[in-house]
Design a protein around this motif. Sequence first.
Motif, PDB file in Angstrom:
ATOM      1  N   ASN A 272       0.786  -1.226   0.000  1.00 53.51           N
ATOM      2  CA  ASN A 272       0.000   0.000   0.000  1.00 53.51           C
ATOM      3  C   ASN A 272       0.819   1.277   0.000  1.00 53.51           C
ATOM      4  O   ASN A 272       0.249   2.366  -0.075  1.00 53.51           O
ATOM      5  CB  ASN A 272      -0.946   0.009   1.207  1.00 53.51           C
ATOM      6  N   GLU A 273       2.140   1.163   0.081  1.00 51.05           N
ATOM      7  CA  GLU A 273       3.000   2.339   0.146  1.00 51.05           C
ATOM      8  C   GLU A 273       4.053   2.291  -0.953  1.00 51.05           C
ATOM      9  O   GLU A 273       4.460   1.214  -1.391  1.00 51.05           O
ATOM     10  CB  GLU A 273       3.704   2.419   1.502  1.00 51.05           C
ATOM     11  N   ASP A 274       4.511   3.471  -1.340  1.00 56.28           N
ATOM     12  CA  ASP A 274       5.644   3.554  -2.263  1.00 56.28           C
ATOM     13  C   ASP A 274       6.896   3.003  -1.612  1.00 56.28           C
ATOM     14  O   ASP A 274       7.682   2.295  -2.248  1.00 56.28           O
ATOM     15  CB  ASP A 274       5.871   5.012  -2.664  1.00 56.28           C
ATOM     16  N   ALA A 275       7.107   3.296  -0.333  1.00 54.13           N
ATOM     17  CA  ALA A 275       8.303   2.860   0.378  1.00 54.13           C
ATOM     18  C   ALA A 275       7.973   2.654   1.847  1.00 54.13           C
ATOM     19  O   ALA A 275       7.051   3.280   2.382  1.00 54.13           O
ATOM     20  CB  ALA A 275       9.423   3.888   0.230  1.00 54.13           C
ATOM     21  N   VAL A 276       8.756   1.787   2.503  1.00 56.36           N
ATOM     22  CA  VAL A 276       8.589   1.504   3.928  1.00 56.36           C
ATOM     23  C   VAL A 276       9.963   1.576   4.573  1.00 56.36           C
ATOM     24  O   VAL A 276      10.940   1.031   4.045  1.00 56.36           O
ATOM     25  CB  VAL A 276       7.970   0.104   4.162  1.00 56.36           C
ATOM     26  N   SER A 277      10.046   2.239   5.707  1.00 59.32           N
ATOM     27  CA  SER A 277      11.326   2.376   6.400  1.00 59.32           C
ATOM     28  C   SER A 277      11.818   1.027   6.909  1.00 59.32           C
ATOM     29  O   SER A 277      11.054   0.250   7.489  1.00 59.32           O
ATOM     30  CB  SER A 277      11.189   3.345   7.577  1.00 59.32           C
ATOM     31  N   GLY A 278      13.109   0.772   6.711  1.00 56.20           N
ATOM     32  CA  GLY A 278      13.704  -0.471   7.204  1.00 56.20           C
ATOM     33  C   GLY A 278      13.803  -0.527   8.709  1.00 56.20           C
ATOM     34  O   GLY A 278      14.037  -1.600   9.276  1.00 56.20           O
ATOM     35  N   SER A 279      13.625   0.594   9.370  1.00 56.07           N
ATOM     36  CA  SER A 279      13.659   0.627  10.837  1.00 56.07           C
ATOM     37  C   SER A 279      12.255   0.793  11.415  1.00 56.07           C
ATOM     38  O   SER A 279      12.080   1.318  12.516  1.00 56.07           O
ATOM     39  CB  SER A 279      14.565   1.767  11.313  1.00 56.07           C
ATOM     40  N   LEU A 280      11.272   0.329  10.679  1.00 58.52           N
ATOM     41  CA  LEU A 280       9.876   0.400  11.105  1.00 58.52           C
ATOM     42  C   LEU A 280       9.688  -0.253  12.474  1.00 58.52           C
ATOM     43  O   LEU A 280      10.250  -1.307  12.753  1.00 58.52           O
ATOM     44  CB  LEU A 280       9.014  -0.320  10.058  1.00 58.52           C
ATOM     45  N   VAL A 281       8.895   0.383  13.311  1.00 57.33           N
ATOM     46  CA  VAL A 281       8.525  -0.189  14.605  1.00 57.33           C
ATOM     47  C   VAL A 281       7.004  -0.214  14.687  1.00 57.33           C
ATOM     48  O   VAL A 281       6.338   0.798  14.441  1.00 57.33           O
ATOM     49  CB  VAL A 281       9.099   0.633  15.775  1.00 57.33           C
ATOM     50  N   THR A 282       6.444  -1.377  15.002  1.00 56.51           N
ATOM     51  CA  THR A 282       5.002  -1.505  15.188  1.00 56.51           C
ATOM     52  C   THR A 282       4.729  -2.154  16.535  1.00 56.51           C
ATOM     53  O   THR A 282       5.655  -2.519  17.269  1.00 56.51           O
ATOM     54  CB  THR A 282       4.369  -2.368  14.080  1.00 56.51           C
ATOM     55  N   LYS A 283       3.460  -2.324  16.834  1.00 58.05           N
ATOM     56  CA  LYS A 283       3.082  -2.960  18.093  1.00 58.05           C
ATOM     57  C   LYS A 283       3.651  -4.365  18.191  1.00 58.05           C
ATOM     58  O   LYS A 283       3.995  -4.844  19.286  1.00 58.05           O
ATOM     59  CB  LYS A 283       1.552  -3.001  18.199  1.00 58.05           C
ATOM     60  N   ASN A 284       3.775  -5.034  17.048  1.00 57.71           N
ATOM     61  CA  ASN A 284       4.239  -6.424  17.040  1.00 57.71           C
ATOM     62  C   ASN A 284       5.643  -6.604  16.484  1.00 57.71           C
ATOM     63  O   ASN A 284       6.098  -7.739  16.321  1.00 57.71           O
ATOM     64  CB  ASN A 284       3.275  -7.278  16.204  1.00 57.71           C
ATOM     65  N   LEU A 285       6.325  -5.501  16.176  1.00 59.26           N
ATOM     66  CA  LEU A 285       7.613  -5.620  15.490  1.00 59.26           C
ATOM     67  C   LEU A 285       8.592  -4.584  16.049  1.00 59.26           C
ATOM     68  O   LEU A 285       8.316  -3.385  15.980  1.00 59.26           O
ATOM     69  CB  LEU A 285       7.420  -5.402  13.995  1.00 59.26           C
ATOM     70  N   SER A 286       9.717  -5.051  16.585  1.00 64.31           N
ATOM     71  CA  SER A 286      10.753  -4.139  17.062  1.00 64.31           C
ATOM     72  C   SER A 286      11.627  -3.691  15.901  1.00 64.31           C
ATOM     73  O   SER A 286      11.562  -4.255  14.804  1.00 64.31           O
ATOM     74  CB  SER A 286      11.623  -4.829  18.110  1.00 64.31           C
ATOM     75  N   ARG A 287      12.465  -2.676  16.137  1.00 65.65           N
ATOM     76  CA  ARG A 287      13.375  -2.200  15.097  1.00 65.65           C
ATOM     77  C   ARG A 287      14.300  -3.320  14.634  1.00 65.65           C
ATOM     78  O   ARG A 287      14.548  -3.490  13.444  1.00 65.65           O
ATOM     79  CB  ARG A 287      14.195  -1.026  15.638  1.00 65.65           C
ATOM     80  N   PHE A 288      14.802  -4.102  15.585  1.00 68.97           N
ATOM     81  CA  PHE A 288      15.701  -5.208  15.237  1.00 68.97           C
ATOM     82  C   PHE A 288      14.965  -6.267  14.429  1.00 68.97           C
ATOM     83  O   PHE A 288      15.477  -6.763  13.404  1.00 68.97           O
ATOM     84  CB  PHE A 288      16.276  -5.828  16.510  1.00 68.97           C
ATOM     85  N   ALA A 289      13.743  -6.606  14.840  1.00 66.46           N
ATOM     86  CA  ALA A 289      12.965  -7.621  14.121  1.00 66.46           C
ATOM     87  C   ALA A 289      12.625  -7.146  12.713  1.00 66.46           C
ATOM     88  O   ALA A 289      12.629  -7.933  11.756  1.00 66.46           O
ATOM     89  CB  ALA A 289      11.702  -7.962  14.897  1.00 66.46           C
ATOM     90  N   ALA A 290      12.344  -5.860  12.572  1.00 66.45           N
ATOM     91  CA  ALA A 290      12.041  -5.309  11.248  1.00 66.45           C
ATOM     92  C   ALA A 290      13.254  -5.424  10.335  1.00 66.45           C
ATOM     93  O   ALA A 290      13.129  -5.804   9.158  1.00 66.45           O
ATOM     94  CB  ALA A 290      11.610  -3.846  11.367  1.00 66.45           C
ATOM     95  N   ARG A 291      14.425  -5.099  10.872  1.00 67.31           N
ATOM     96  CA  ARG A 291      15.637  -5.201  10.062  1.00 67.31           C
ATOM     97  C   ARG A 291      15.862  -6.638   9.594  1.00 67.31           C
ATOM     98  O   ARG A 291      16.187  -6.877   8.428  1.00 67.31           O
ATOM     99  CB  ARG A 291      16.833  -4.697  10.864  1.00 67.31           C
ATOM    100  N   ARG A 292      15.668  -7.590  10.490  1.00 69.82           N
ATOM    101  CA  ARG A 292      15.825  -9.007  10.125  1.00 69.82           C
ATOM    102  C   ARG A 292      14.795  -9.423   9.083  1.00 69.82           C
ATOM    103  O   ARG A 292      15.103 -10.166   8.148  1.00 69.82           O
ATOM    104  CB  ARG A 292      15.678  -9.884  11.385  1.00 69.82           C
ATOM    105  N   LEU A 293      13.558  -8.926   9.231  1.00 74.08           N
ATOM    106  CA  LEU A 293      12.502  -9.286   8.286  1.00 74.08           C
ATOM    107  C   LEU A 293      12.814  -8.755   6.894  1.00 74.08           C
ATOM    108  O   LEU A 293      12.676  -9.482   5.897  1.00 74.08           O
ATOM    109  CB  LEU A 293      11.159  -8.750   8.773  1.00 74.08           C
TER     110      LEU A 293
END
Length: 317
Positions: A272-293
């Motif tokens: 749904n987005e043109d781009a998503v930050s690689g350091s995204l943080v959500t309720k279910n995802l930490s910055r480290f987990a996002a980077r790994r994903l």
Amino acid sequence: MIRLDPATANSVAPPTVPAWALAAGGGPSDADAAFRAGAALGALDTLAGAQPAWAGAWRQRRALNCAVASMRLAGRSEDAAALRDAWHLRPAGADPGPAGAILGAWRQLAAQPPIANADRLEKIVGQLGLHWDGAALADLCTEIEKLAESQRPAPFAAAAIAARVVAIRPDAELLAWWLADLVLAQSFRWPRPLPLLMSQVFSPTFRAEGGGKRIRPGEKNFERAVCGALVQAAAVACRLAAELSRRAEKLLSVTPKLRAKGAGDVIFLLLNEDAVSGSLVTKNLSRFAARRLFERLQQLEAVRELSGRPSFRLFGL
């Protein structure tokens, strides 16, 4: 494991603009230009109404393209990379700056239904760096309503509102093109507008015969130029749709391999987005987990890194 709705996951084969509509040839007559625009918009109408899973990313990528052209019209130098950074790397709720605000106006056009009211336009003119009083914006909304009631062919309705805005305020050409795409979407009853015309403003289509000065809204042969621009813009949008369709299909095909909690949120954003930050943080995802994903998605060739940097990275289809 992420489970997807099969109706959402199914890909839609994007249509294409007929080759004959794109064929270059002398100076087409007004009727010929309108006929070609109709063929191109017919193909695009099928796609814009289909609402495939990647439609959000498609519209937002077009919003970015129009914002890049807007920078030139506004006398600024930001390119796509700078605009992405201004928007996606700012702290939550922070001012994206003048360039980022213009991108925000195009993003809003692509994300909301094609409705014009004074409150909405007041926000948009502010993002575009303009200043209009409330009464003038209300009059502009009335003009848009009249165009909708007149049932003029879509390209000519879009040209009419652009010409009207520039006639009132010659310094408001950015708003003219923003509204042209909104009126176009109203004419076709698209659920969301697709940013198109601004990306063609500096193309040869808007050059007078013999390579003269740029044809501005309301000037001689403007309606014909709008028709030609819509043919080119529709072709570009259809090609982008074909590319994003393939990339989205790949992304959706690898989702069963993702085990990260919160991966579903990332998949949704990528679609749904043109781009998503690689350091995204959500309720279910930490910055480290996002980077790994994102690293995992890159390994699976399901996303692209868009910034070219080793840090503060941005990802997208």
